[in-house]
Design an enzyme around this catalytic site. Structure first.
Site, short mmCIF file in Angstrom:
data_model
loop_
_atom_site.label_atom_id
_atom_site.label_comp_id
_atom_site.label_asym_id
_atom_site.label_seq_id
_atom_site.Cartn_x
_atom_site.Cartn_y
_atom_site.Cartn_z
N LYS A 143 -79.99 -23.75 -54.06
CA LYS A 143 -80.16 -23.85 -55.51
C LYS A 143 -81.61 -24.21 -55.84
CE LYS A 143 -75.39 -23.96 -55.47
NZ LYS A 143 -74.27 -24.60 -54.80
N ASP A 165 -72.21 -35.10 -53.32
CA ASP A 165 -72.74 -33.76 -53.08
C ASP A 165 -73.67 -33.45 -54.24
OD1 ASP A 165 -73.20 -31.04 -53.10
OD2 ASP A 165 -71.14 -30.48 -52.62
N ASN A 215 -78.87 -19.69 -59.41
CA ASN A 215 -79.00 -21.13 -59.18
C ASN A 215 -80.42 -21.51 -58.73
OD1 ASN A 215 -76.26 -21.59 -59.73
ND2 ASN A 215 -75.69 -21.11 -57.61
N HIS A 241 -66.30 -29.55 -56.11
CA HIS A 241 -66.47 -28.19 -55.58
C HIS A 241 -65.38 -27.83 -54.57
CE1 HIS A 241 -68.68 -24.99 -53.30
NE2 HIS A 241 -69.11 -24.70 -54.51
N HIS A 261 -76.64 -29.52 -57.08
CA HIS A 261 -77.34 -29.06 -58.28
C HIS A 261 -78.38 -30.06 -58.79
CE1 HIS A 261 -74.64 -25.66 -58.57
NE2 HIS A 261 -73.72 -26.50 -58.16
N GLU A 304 -69.66 -35.17 -57.16
CA GLU A 304 -70.91 -34.41 -57.19
C GLU A 304 -71.92 -35.17 -58.04
OE1 GLU A 304 -70.46 -30.26 -58.27
OE2 GLU A 304 -68.55 -30.15 -57.22
N SER A 354 -70.96 -28.43 -60.78
CA SER A 354 -71.43 -27.05 -60.71
C SER A 354 -70.94 -26.18 -61.85
CB SER A 354 -71.04 -26.44 -59.36
OG SER A 354 -69.68 -26.68 -59.09
C1 LIG Z 1 -73.07 -24.36 -54.11
C2 LIG Z 1 -72.35 -25.60 -53.75
C3 LIG Z 1 -71.96 -25.87 -52.44
C4 LIG Z 1 -72.09 -24.85 -51.36
O1 LIG Z 1 -73.37 -24.80 -50.88
P1 LIG Z 1 -73.84 -23.51 -50.08
O2 LIG Z 1 -75.08 -23.96 -49.42
O3 LIG Z 1 -74.04 -22.45 -51.10
O4 LIG Z 1 -72.74 -23.18 -49.12
C5 LIG Z 1 -71.42 -27.09 -52.15
N1 LIG Z 1 -71.22 -28.01 -53.12
C6 LIG Z 1 -71.55 -27.76 -54.40
C7 LIG Z 1 -71.30 -28.81 -55.41
C8 LIG Z 1 -72.12 -26.56 -54.75
O5 LIG Z 1 -72.41 -26.30 -56.02
#
Ligand SMILES: *Cc1c(COP(=O)(O)O)cnc(C)c1O
Length: 417
Positions: A268, A236, A79, A165, A239, A207, A211
């Site tokens: 990421k 969120d 990522n 997620h 990405h 999101e 992801s």
């Molecule tokens: C990777 C991810 C997370 C988790 O984040 P980390 O910092 O790896 O714990 C949360 N939400 C989404 C959409 C993700 O892809």
């Protein structure tokens, strides 16, 4: 044993509990399955479904290459979209941070773990993303859990995109609020769910870039639906941050939307780890009172905050823009190539470029075939993705060279014959 295993597989644990209670009441000898049997039958079910997960050890590399079992692979499963995990200036910033501050923060931010390095990073994040406040968290998973646990009450409702997620959906299903899922990226379905009477507050969850599919949410429409119903929206953008939009400000900024709550993560595009919640002054103060993941957990090392500050500087600079352009060109090259092959792609313009295969064993076999040819890819299976949509989750990074993409395309072509 058979009935118990069935319960485990269907997730119906209620029957087993009733049986236990009956045993206790009649004083019969306890015939519950043991810990060992419970673990064994869960593992057996996973193996039978070809969904057994194992980790494989990385011996070196990141970004473009990966070394496993003494072999170098071209890496298409990370990522680290901008290749920043190996960036010399960012690595140096972490080293200098450790020299200045030591390697750990020494406590929760509420006690002695909130340093000027953390404070400076929060202020710069808030300024960059246009919010009054930013609060740092140790991970995106923790940030999502903390937010939902701190905000939601019994009368409330969470309306989440069904492909959100696990950190969001799990937090939502553990919260006392009602959870409703809307069809992926469908504002009209969201609207219909928000219409239903709700005694408390409603929170829309989505999101920025998904992801597992790599596609973008229609944030404008979703936000309009939320606002129309006086709901707040949580986006969120794990990405999108750093990778999308002007100065890498992410999906929401790119679409001209300002969600009430924005979660950004640093594992990421930033190439490091950690997360932040962007919000208003009162919400930040509220989270400092009620977010247990902040209060009862050691804050990130100050050196990490210094490294994140350096990563943000790269992301905002011309160099960051160049890296985003390099990535965009690689994505276009990849999609043009795959469009001529008998594979099913998603509607993704992001660094996440899945190839949907369908069943688990076919996805595993394709991944295995590519690995034998020196290309590291991961098969993603249910329950991470919906049943019947097992896939290769291919990810591209600005660290790749155009010939890496061509090599991937050649091997995908060969595997499709
Ligand atoms: C990777 C991810 C997370 C988790 O984040 P980390 O910092 O790896 O714990 C949360 N939400 C989404 C959409 C993700 O892809």
């Amino acid at each position: 044993m058979t009935a118990q295993r069935d319960n485990r597989m269907t997730g119906q644990r209620g029957h087993r509990m009733t049986a236990q209670r009956d045993n206790r009441m009649t004083g019969q000898r306890d015939n519950r399955i043991t810990w060992q049997q419970r673990i064994d039958s869960a593992l057996e079910a996973r193996r039978a479904a070809e969904a057994f997960r194992v980790r494989s050890v990385v011996e070196g590399g990141a970004g473009r290459f990966l070394i496993r079992d003494n072999r170098q692979y071209c890496h298409f499963s990370g990522n680290d979209y901008l290749g920043l995990s190996q960036h010399p200036a960012i690595v140096r910033a972490w080293q200098q941070g450790a020299e200045n501050w030591g390697v750990g923060s020494g406590g929760s931010g509420h006690v002695s773990g909130y340093t000027t390095a953390h404070q400076k990073l929060e202020a710069s994040l808030a300024d960059w993303l246009g919010y009054p406040r930013a609060l740092l968290f140790i991970s995106g998973f923790a940030a999502n859990q903390a937010l939902i646990a701190a905000l939601m009450e019994r009368e409330d409702r969470i309306v989440a995109d069904r492909l959100s997620h696990a950190s969001l959906l799990e937090a939502a299903s553990h919260s006392p609020a009602q959870l409703r899922r809307f069809a992926h990226n469908e504002a009209s379905h969201l609207n219909a769910l928000l219409e239903k009477p709700c005694a408390g507050q409603q929170l829309v969850v989505t999101e920025g870039i998904f992801s597992m599919d790599g596609d973008s949410a229609p944030l404008h429409e979703l936000h309009a639906a939320a606002q129309q119903h006086n709901a707040w929206m949580l986006v969120d953008d794990a990405h999108g941050i750093g990778v999308s939009g002007e100065e890498g400000r992410g999906s929401a900024a790119r679409q001209g939307v300002k969600p009430d709550l924005l979660v950004v993560t640093f594992g990421k595009g930033f190439g490091i780890s950690g997360a932040a919640v962007l919000c208003s002054e009162p919400v930040a103060d509220y989270l400092l009172q009620f977010a247990r993941h902040l209060i009862y957990s050691t804050s990130m090392p100050p050196a990490q905050a210094v490294a994140l500050q350096a990563a943000m500087a790269v992301i905002r600079s011309d160099e960051g823009e160049q890296r985003r352009q390099t990535l965009a060109a690689l994505i276009a090259r990849f999609r043009a190539g795959v469009s001529e092959m008998p594979y099913h792609m998603t509607d993704s313009q992001s660094a996440i470029q899945p190839i949907i295969v369908g069943d688990n064993s076919r996805a595993l076999k394709l991944a295995q075939q590519l690995r034998e040819r020196g290309i590291w890819v991961t098969a993603i299976r249910p329950p991470t993705v919906p049943v019947g949509t097992a896939r290769l989750r291919l990810t591209l990074t600005a660290a790749h060279h155009p010939q890496d993409i061509d090599r991937l395309l050649e091997e995908l072509h060969a595997a499709s014959q």
